[in-house]
Design a protein around this motif. Structure first.
Motif, PDB file in Angstrom:
ATOM      1  N   UNK B 292       0.825  -1.210   0.000  1.00  0.00           N
ATOM      2  CA  UNK B 292       0.000   0.000   0.000  1.00  0.00           C
ATOM      3  C   UNK B 292       0.859   1.261   0.000  1.00  0.00           C
ATOM      4  N   UNK B 293       2.161   1.107  -0.242  1.00  0.00           N
ATOM      5  CA  UNK B 293       3.056   2.268  -0.101  1.00  0.00           C
ATOM      6  C   UNK B 293       2.832   3.325  -1.183  1.00  0.00           C
ATOM      7  N   UNK B 294       2.027   2.989  -2.194  1.00  0.00           N
ATOM      8  CA  UNK B 294       1.738   3.975  -3.220  1.00  0.00           C
ATOM      9  C   UNK B 294       0.482   4.781  -2.955  1.00  0.00           C
ATOM     10  N   UNK B 295      -0.119   4.608  -1.797  1.00  0.00           N
ATOM     11  CA  UNK B 295      -1.367   5.316  -1.523  1.00  0.00           C
ATOM     12  C   UNK B 295      -1.470   5.675  -0.042  1.00  0.00           C
ATOM     13  N   UNK B 296      -2.173   6.748   0.227  1.00  0.00           N
ATOM     14  CA  UNK B 296      -2.455   7.107   1.624  1.00  0.00           C
ATOM     15  C   UNK B 296      -3.944   6.956   1.919  1.00  0.00           C
ATOM     16  N   UNK B 297      -4.650   6.240   1.033  1.00  0.00           N
ATOM     17  CA  UNK B 297      -6.099   6.077   1.200  1.00  0.00           C
ATOM     18  C   UNK B 297      -6.456   4.598   1.242  1.00  0.00           C
ATOM     19  N   UNK B 370     -10.092   5.648   5.409  1.00  0.00           N
ATOM     20  CA  UNK B 370      -9.084   6.530   5.978  1.00  0.00           C
ATOM     21  C   UNK B 370      -8.221   7.137   4.888  1.00  0.00           C
ATOM     22  N   UNK B 371      -7.880   8.399   5.051  1.00  0.00           N
ATOM     23  CA  UNK B 371      -6.897   9.039   4.166  1.00  0.00           C
ATOM     24  C   UNK B 371      -5.964   9.848   5.054  1.00  0.00           C
ATOM     25  N   UNK B 372      -4.695   9.520   4.973  1.00  0.00           N
ATOM     26  CA  UNK B 372      -3.713  10.098   5.895  1.00  0.00           C
ATOM     27  C   UNK B 372      -3.527  11.590   5.636  1.00  0.00           C
ATOM     28  N   UNK B 427      -7.790   2.698  -1.866  1.00  0.00           N
ATOM     29  CA  UNK B 427      -8.317   3.958  -2.407  1.00  0.00           C
ATOM     30  C   UNK B 427      -9.497   4.368  -1.544  1.00  0.00           C
ATOM     31  N   UNK B 428      -9.955   5.599  -1.737  1.00  0.00           N
ATOM     32  CA  UNK B 428     -11.228   5.986  -1.146  1.00  0.00           C
ATOM     33  C   UNK B 428     -12.323   5.583  -2.125  1.00  0.00           C
ATOM     34  N   UNK B 429     -13.056   4.559  -1.777  1.00  0.00           N
ATOM     35  CA  UNK B 429     -14.148   4.130  -2.650  1.00  0.00           C
ATOM     36  C   UNK B 429     -15.193   5.230  -2.717  1.00  0.00           C
TER      37      UNK B 429
END
Lengths: 120, 451
Positions: B292-297, B370-372, B427-429
């Motif tokens: 998941x290191x390519x996303x903060x969501x 969640x989104x950091x 992702x944020x769905x």
């Protein structure tokens, strides 16, 4: 109906943990089976370790046989080692049902509680 | 004003709903997992994936990921395997541990057994036949003889009713097929450690063909339930069919549920919901590292039934410990004194949403996001947002780490419940995706409805 129609709880003292896990692994059940820490108060340090599993007729027959002194042959272990390993195990088998309650009932009957973190 | 539906929009929407499945969340390429017990072909008894799960009660050591990412979950320790089971969409009502009557035929003499047992007091009983029906076995039982005093012939079953105190009702289908009920005093449901009886069925003469015999009482849980035919006053000779024993909470009799084992409960005409059950002691699964290191969501879906509030249970958690590891998330079912569900999203600062829930057993379809970077965190249960937080999550992306299911780090905080489906997508769905995913999961989760 599944052949896994029994619930087994196995308990071993902390000092014999490696023996219990070695026996389970030698029987083909994989590593670190006894992973639940127990103590009389539920506090550290653990005095015992346990596991609970759905088991089949083959496992039950093996345990019943061992209780009568009829131990299975296990590659890599001598008969003395096998007998010694079974002697440090406490095993309770019940019909499959609520495995959690089985675990709690049996460990409590031995005066043991799970060692759990207070909060996460 | 007249409402004219936009057929094009409606058609597109219905088509989307019809075609939606959880793997569609990954259209366009996203990291994550989909675990779906409804698809039994994805379940195996061994971690290598050579022995398929075929039957309720089988252990589960490998679950194939349906997201397309190949993050299959495994368990290499036999005692830590979850159990595969099925339960009707409406949940379990029949509390007998096993409603299947043994297929044993023959004369049962004094001291003989009809497993579990058939006891005799001055009468002769013969199991003429056992037929296998969709609801389980049906025995044809002939009872005859002249009791010296008051005699009885009993079918003993079901030691250890599952759960329950208070009002309960026992029932069975009893059909007279030959002879007469003359000289039978009564037909009763008893329990062996309480005398004399819980309650009588209708009198024997009232038991005409096809009657479902019913008796009510309190706290039937202890002792052996005994369906008993008492004979008095002379010779008896009659034949009955007996099937479909059921015990349930309350005073009403509901449709029969077949209980083959604790993990195999079905009801005719009612959808079965397959699940994975971690035992709350030492069962868990883990995936390989999910990058998941390519996303903060992240969006997490979990369809579960929590069975006990005795534990703080880990439904799923990225990494060995989300409380101390940056770039992680976790969905925890926190039983104990104040049962709650906890959603945690963490960059290098942990954001925690704890929401009190009802007492177990309780079914839930959770959707958490969640989104950091934007400190966004929200938690839905059964279609309703039950919590949100804008508290700081720090910085960074989510980690490249394994996903633990059912137990923190495979060592503590075991979840005691049933898992009907899990999905995690990096992702944020969208709101529509969340709506559709919840709808999909609620259909396979017993005793859960969208608000």
């Amino acid at each position: 109906m599944s052949t896994y129609s029994y619930s087994a709880v196995c308990v071993v003292s902390a000092e014999n943990l490696h023996i219990g896990n070695q026996l389970a692994e030698a029987l083909g059940h994989g590593p670190n089976n006894h992973s639940v820490a127990l103590s009389p108060t539920g506090s550290e340090p653990p005095t015992h370790y346990a596991c609970r599993a759905q088991v089949n007729d083959v496992f039950v027959a093996m345990v019943m046989g061992a209780a009568e002194g009829d131990f299975p042959e296990i590659g890599g272990l001598t008969p003395e080692q096998i007998a010694g390993a079974f002697s440090v195990m406490q095993i309770d088998i019940q019909p499959a049902g609520d495995g959690y309650q089985h675990f709690i009932d049996y460990t409590q009957s031995l005066g043991l509680q799970r060692v759990m973190p207070e909060e996460i | 004003m007249r409402y004219i539906p936009n057929q094009e929009i409606l058609t597109q929407r219905f088509a989307t709903q019809r075609n939606f499945t959880l793997p569609r969340l990954f259209d366009g390429g996203f990291q994550g997992i989909v675990f779906d017990p409804l698809n039994i072909a994805t379940l195996f008894q061994d971690s290598a994936g050579t022995t398929p799960v075929t039957t309720p009660g089988d252990p589960v050591a490998r679950v194939l990921d349906l997201s397309g990412n190949g993050h299959h979950a495994t368990q290499t320790t036999d005692s830590s395997r979850m159990t595969y089971g099925v339960v009707p969409k409406g949940g379990r009502r029949n509390l007998v541990p096993n409603s299947i009557i043994p297929a044993t035929v023959g004369v049962v003499g004094s001291g003989g057994t009809y497993g579990p047992s058939l006891s005799l007091r001055g009468l002769v009983a013969e199991v003429l036949s056992v037929t296998s029906e969709v609801f389980g076995n049906e025995i044809t039982l002939k009872i005859s003889g002249t009791p010296s005093e008051s005699g009885s012939c009993s079918i003993d079953m079901h030691s250890g009713i599952v759960g329950g105190s208070g009002s309960q009702t026992a029932s069975a289908f009893i059909q007279r097929t030959a002879g007469s009920f003359a000289n039978t005093g009564s037909i009763q449901i008893l329990r062996t450690n309480a005398s004399p009886q819980i309650s009588s069925f209708p009198t024997a003469q009232q038991l005409t063909d096809g009657v479902r015999a019913v008796a009510s009482g309190s706290a039937l849980g202890s002792g052996v339930l005994r369906w008993s035919f008492f004979a008095t006053g002379g010779a008896v000779d009659f034949t009955i069919k007996f099937s479909r024993p059921q015990v349930e909470v309350g005073s009403s009799v509901t449709n029969y549920q077949r209980v083959t084992t604790a993990f195999d409960i079905t009801e005719s005409g009612v959808q079965s919901c397959p699940y994975l059950q971690p035992d709350g002691v030492d069962d868990w699964l883990v995936t390989p590292n999910i990058n998941f290191s390519g996303t903060d969501a992240v969006t997490v879906f979990g369809a579960v039934r929590c069975l006990s509030d005795a534990n703080i249970g880990t439904l799923l958690e990225l990494s060995t410990n989300s409380s101390t590891t940056n770039g992680t998330f976790a969905l925890l079912d926190r039983g104990n004194a104040n049962p709650s569900v906890s959603w945690r999203s963490r960059g290098n600062v942990e954001n925690v949403i704890d929401i009190t829930r009802g007492a177990a057993p309780i079914s839930s379809v959770y959707a958490a996001q969640g989104r950091i970077s934007t400190d966004f965190s929200t938690l839905r249960r059964n279609g309703v947002e039950i919590g949100s937080s804008t508290a700081d999550q720090g910085a960074g992306n989510f980690a490249n780490a394994p996903l633990y299911i059912g137990r923190r780090n495979g060592t503590t905080n075991a979840f005691n419940g049933q898992i009907f489906g899990l999905a995690v997508v990096g992702k944020l769905a969208s709101a529509e995706e969340i709506r559709l995913a919840q709808r999909e999961l609620i259909k396979r989760t017993p005793q859960a409805t969208l608000a």
